[in-house]
Design an enzyme around this catalytic site. Structure first.
Site, PDB file in Angstrom:
ATOM      1  N   LYS A 168       0.506  -1.327   0.100  1.00  0.00           N
ATOM      2  CA  LYS A 168       0.046  -0.231   0.274  1.00  0.00           C
ATOM      3  C   LYS A 168       1.082   1.553  -0.127  1.00  0.00           C
ATOM      4  CE  LYS A 168      -3.396  -2.414   0.850  1.00  0.00           C
ATOM      5  NZ  LYS A 168      -4.165  -2.911   1.847  1.00  0.00           N
ATOM      6  N   ASP A 169       2.285   1.312   0.616  1.00  0.00           N
ATOM      7  CA  ASP A 169       2.995   2.346   0.202  1.00  0.00           C
ATOM      8  C   ASP A 169       3.164   2.594  -0.817  1.00  0.00           C
ATOM      9  OD1 ASP A 169       4.110   2.699   2.960  1.00  0.00           O
ATOM     10  OD2 ASP A 169       5.419   1.034   2.494  1.00  0.00           O
TER      11      ASP A 169
END
Length: 379
Positions: A118-119
């Site tokens: 998700k980064d």
């Protein structure tokens, strides 16, 4: 570029408005009016570009004139400068061959600051929020639901930013210890964590209910950090295209094995395909305990292979090759950092060999696994 709701009952918006709006007022999702097209020449040029450079060329058509090109480049460069690997999303060949004789590759998506894939989207999203809000002189309240990885990545991206408060809902006792600490030990005045007695779906339902309450939504200036926000999908389209160019596209076709929960990850891949990426099909990997109460109308040129089989038959891919840090911590089958104790859960040779699994990839395509945990000890 303008955006329309999948339900057709919301106003047509530009990128900046969609970024801040999240869920459409009619309950639909905002999507682009058309698919920007990439040519074979574009893919060949991408082979020689860094990840941030590819990201700029892929995302610029979606942003349009909402952010000046030089500023967009700077936002993208800054977003990925903190990743632990210089390639951002390195691609490696693994020592197995698919039944079709083609090589197998992995794309590593765990080098961001919180080690979650998700980064890739949220490091960008936090900076996009900052830019658009500063230009407009506005402030928003971000709400999100998480099983672990979204929350920690969102908080890391949004902490200490001047123009936003962030509230993350997580299921009490159902996230891994490290992810809970990543969320709840951030001492930033704009970060707020709320533990919900229930499941991730209960958290998600609460978030959607807030967005469907028009008075609350307008009064608090709500915005979204989950994949209901188009900018999340836009950023994830990039690593499909970047990875594919590293293994030979457009001179070869590819298939992807994709760990996915709410299907935002694989939707980004589907969108990359509609932009011109030569994808044969996606193998969507999820846990057998996940119940999919939905019907999919799949175009003839795309096959989504849903592998809902016994849990242990998925141990190699759905544990080792998935974002398990939040998903299987409940079952106690992996360490918080996302490195599965494979020796205790399954034996690669005895339970699920990659070569055997890949017999489903009976085509001439090169297969790429999207990997969200450190897998190297398996080989």
């Amino acid at each position: 570029m303008h955006y329309i709701s999948t339900r057709g009952g919301s106003p047509r918006l530009n990128f900046g408005d969609v970024l801040l709006t999240g869920l459409a007022v009619d309950g639909g999702l905002y999507v682009p009016e058309f698919y920007p097209q990439l040519t074979p020449a574009d893919f060949r040029r991408f082979r020689h570009m860094s990840y941030p450079q590819v990201a700029y060329h892929v995302m610029a058509p979606f942003v349009g004139d909402g952010i000046k090109p030089v500023l967009l480049r700077d936002i993208i460069d800054t977003a990925y400068s903190g990743f632990a690997d210089a390639d951002v999303a390195p691609v490696h060949k693994i020592p197995y061959t698919a039944q079709n004789g083609q090589p197998l590759f992995v794309c590593e998506l765990f080098h961001g600051p919180t080690m979650a894939f998700k980064d890739f989207a949220l490091q960008l999203l936090g900076r996009l929020f900052d830019k658009v809000l500063a230009d407009r002189g506005e402030r928003i309240t971000i709400v999100g639901a998480t099983s672990g990885d979204t929350g920690s990545a969102a908080i890391e991206a949004c902490k200490n930013r001047d123009n936003m408060d962030i509230f993350i809902l997580h299921p009490l006792g159902k996230t891994s210890v490290v992810q809970r600490k990543q969320m709840t030990t951030v001492h930033a005045p704009n970060v707020h964590n709320i533990a919900i007695k229930g499941t991730f779906d209960d958290c998600q339902d609460l978030v959607k209910a807030m967005f469907n309450d028009a008075d609350m939504r307008n009064r608090l200036h709500l915005s979204a950090i989950n994949s209901i926000n188009w900018a999340r999908i836009m950023a994830q389209v990039v690593y499909y295209i970047y990875t594919a160019t590293r293994v030979g596209v457009p001179d070869t076709r590819v298939s992807f094995s994709v760990p996915t929960g709410n299907f935002g990850n694989v939707f980004a891949g589907y969108f990359a395909m509609r932009m011109g990426l030569a994808v044969v099909f996606f193998a969507v990997v999820f846990f057998a305990t996940v119940f999919l109460a939905a019907a999919f109308f799949v175009p003839a040129f795309l096959a989504l292979v849903f592998l809902a089989v016994d849990f242990f038959a998925l141990a190699f891919l759905a544990v080792a090759f998935s974002s398990v840090t939040g998903v299987c911590s409940v079952a106690g089958l992996c360490s918080v950092a996302g490195v599965c104790s494979v020796a205790g859960v399954c034996s690669v040779a005895g339970v699920c060999s990659v070569a055997g699994f890949c017999s489903v990839f009976a085509s001439s395509a090169v297969t790429i696994f999207l990997v969200a945990v450190d897998y190297k000890t398996l080989f």
